[in-house]
Design a protein around this motif. Structure first.
Motif: not given
Length: 401
Positions: A206-235
């Protein structure tokens, strides 16, 4: 050849993240957990499963969730710019639907006749009841009576969605006790039932499985931030109880050493009292609910009664991957108390017109505290893991609104 990252390829085959995780369950339960693990490993490789899950995340949940620049809040505080990953806009109002759809589809694939779960704030319960209604599997939700009283809107939703609600009166009648109660019911027929754990906790897988299903949040966020601001967040900051929303957004950034990751847990009425749930801050390695992780224990080595104004965070353990990341020093674990949480709840509501869940308000409280210390060139991305509809009446009563 590049050196493998210490954050990749986890958990190992036995379900461990370093020394945390595993399967600390009776022998008869180990076989059941191994069957779930095998089914998950099979289904995640299947194109039809991935296609169905991606279709539902897009057209049912409404993904991708947007990133919003909290301009007025940032200007009010001075210092770092604050951005919100809007998981509160998902169908059912929180990040929980991401893994509940996956668990419901897994239950259907395995031919289970009932899905059992615990819930604290009710968001996991609502999301699982929703997913089970969608795939046509009976759903039973165990919830502490203290939380039932606090989170009445979510209780009503679960009943409307067709879930059987089991009030839990044992112990402190909150999240930890709901987990115990749900697990007891699951043990009655683990061959036909499945326990859909609501966070990155419990025995492997379960710890790995639930993480895998939730990892869509980070994948989206990283791509969205890079696309719009051309860099990653500091925090990148997220609240941590069991830790599913935090692992969901952290996972995509683990190898980005320039990005500081901050998990914000509940200090409750103060870290100098026994009325908190600051597991990562004040806990020590132990075992709870079939896993090794940091645990808040009493003098006799039992899980300690804990407290948070946010029902979804009052748990005396934490996800084993969080425990591993703490020991590696990759994630900083901070805390916010009940009063800071209430202040953040009201400030975000009145400055940006966004009512956050009390759980998410812990991460907002940390950002409110820390942003003025940073420069305007720096950025904080908060995983706004849920909306505060469920908490509105409780907060209004507490503040006399």
């Amino acid at each position: 050849m590049s050196t493998p990252s210490p954050y990749d390829n986890l958990p190992d085959a036995q379900g461990f993240f370093g020394k945390f995780g595993g399967q600390f369950v009776p022998p008869e339960m180990k076989q059941v957990m191994d069957e779930i693990s095998a089914a998950y490993q099979e289904i995640r490789q299947r194109k039809d499963f991935q296609d169905e899950l991606n279709y539902l995340l897009a057209d049912y949940v409404g993904r991708p969730s947007p990133i919003f620049y909290a301009r007025r809040l940032s200007e009010k505080l001075g210092g770092a710019r604050i951005y919100l990953k809007r998981e509160d806009l998902n169908h059912t109002g929180a990040h929980k639907i991401n893994h509940c759809l996956g668990e419901a589809l897994l239950a259907k694939f395995m031919g289970k006749t009932k899905v059992i779960a615990e819930t604290g704030a009710g968001q996991h319960g609502v999301a699982l009841a929703t997913a089970c209604a969608l795939v046509g599997i009976p759903c039973e939700i165990h919830m502490g009576t203290v939380d039932i009283a606090k989170e009445h809107p979510n209780v009503t939703k679960m009943k409307i969605l067709g879930a059987t609600l089991v009030p839990v009166t044992r112990g402190t009648a909150t999240l930890k006790d709901a987990v115990d109660s749900a697990f007891d019911e699951y043990l009655k027929d683990p061959q036909n039932f499945i326990y859909a754990i609501g966070s990155v906790v419990g025995p492997h897988p379960f710890p790995g499985m639930v993480r895998d299903f939730q990892s869509v949040v980070g994948r989206e966020a990283r791509a969205q931030f890079m696309e719009r601001y051309k860099k990653l967040p500091d925090y990148v900051a997220a609240c941590v109880g069991g830790g599913s929303n935090a692992m969901g957004i952290f996972t995509a950034f683990l190898n980005d050493e320039s990005v500081k990751l901050v998990g914000v847990e509940p200090a409750g009425e103060g870290l100098d009292t026994d009325r908190h749930a600051a597991t990562m801050t004040l806990g020590k390695p132990g075992q709870i609910h079939g896993m090794a992780c940091y645990v808040l224990e009493d003098s006799e080595g039992n899980p300690m009664p804990v407290h948070s104004i946010a029902s979804g965070l009052d748990y005396p353990g934490s996800g084993p991957q969080h425990s591993h990341l703490k020991d590696l020093g990759r994630v900083e674990y901070a805390s916010a108390n009940d009063n800071e949480c209430l202040d953040a709840f009201m400030m975000l509501s009145r400055v940006e017109g966004i009512i956050p869940a009390l759980e998410s308000a812990h991460a907002v409280a940390w950002a409110i505290r820390e942003a003025p210390k940073l420069s305007q060139e720096q950025s904080i991305l908060i995983n706004l893991s849920g909306r505060g509809d469920k908490d509105a009446d409780y907060v209004a009563e507490k503040l006399g609104l």
